[in-house]
Write an enzyme that holds these catalytic residues in place. Sequence first.
Site, PDB file in Angstrom:
ATOM      1  N   TYR A 128       7.179   0.514  -3.991  1.00 55.68           N
ATOM      2  CA  TYR A 128       8.532  -0.048  -4.157  1.00 55.68           C
ATOM      3  C   TYR A 128       8.597  -1.497  -3.674  1.00 55.68           C
ATOM      4  O   TYR A 128       9.568  -2.191  -3.919  1.00 55.68           O
ATOM      5  CB  TYR A 128       9.579   0.761  -3.386  1.00 55.68           C
ATOM      6  N   LYS A 138       4.829   6.335   0.745  1.00 54.58           N
ATOM      7  CA  LYS A 138       3.877   6.923  -0.208  1.00 54.58           C
ATOM      8  C   LYS A 138       2.753   5.944  -0.504  1.00 54.58           C
ATOM      9  O   LYS A 138       2.952   4.725  -0.434  1.00 54.58           O
ATOM     10  CB  LYS A 138       4.595   7.252  -1.530  1.00 54.58           C
TER      11      LYS A 138
END
Length: 275
Positions: A47, A72
Amino acid sequence: MQTATAHGATIPVIGFGTWNISGEHCARSVADAIKIGYRHIDTAAGYRNEDRVGEGVRASGVPREQLFITTKVASENLAEADFNRSVENSLRQLKVDQVDLLLIHWPSKVLPVAETIATLNAAKRKGWTKHIGVSNFTIKLLAEAWRATKEPIVTNQIEYHPYLTQENVVAAIRGHGMLLTAYSPLGRQVILDDPVIVDLARKKGRTPAQIVLRWDTQQAGVVTIPKSTNEVNIRANFDIFNFELSDAEMKALSALGARKQRIAGWPPAAPEWDP
Ligand code: A2P
């Protein structure tokens, strides 16, 4: 704060999703969410906003130990050295010593599951994360992951909303005693005009988003991570613990899953989805 527990991990059932939120907007939204009462924040190396998420966490004034932070590792960084570099960078960006949950973001198409799961296990042993999990794993990949792992895999984060109820994957998740973490729980707004959801919202005096998030959190073992940059929506999405859906209402929403409609889209790294 309502929580769900699996394999020793206790996770607040409403988390704040941060996909596609960046810059100052991201820091402000994360801080707003925490001030409103969210205690679970979901980000990812992919992100590219972990620095801003960290900034928002610190600006909230809520002590780190009261928050549940997930990040993640991207599918292109699953080889051991890249994986470790990715996690170290996430911790540096977030300015934390450890995350609460570390996920493989998408399964690798080139490396064996056993290898990537071993690297994920090692990250936990190094103290970089309290718990480990996966995302976008199919039934077959989950079985392989469990065969390979020495540490419990506490969740599979998948697209989940009334238009995509994924009964078969959900049964596998439950079979492994894991939690389901629902991403794109609002179907990126696409589902919010559905007549069944809109009628129910009117009847209950709630918004369509609140109906959907209540449906999520009324299911045992489901955690949901709606995303919003609008303070009114951030607040409303958290205000779902003072009403209930009846069994018939829950079933009417679940029945929409017959559409099997994926809305979030998926990258080339995506596995072949289960039916
Ligand atoms: P906004 O940032 O303006 O609130 P998902 O979590 O399924 O990916 O959906 C995210 C989208 O849903 C965003 O476009 C977000 O827009 C919107 N959204 C979030 N909360 C609400 C809400 N309570 N009502 C309507 N739209 C919402």
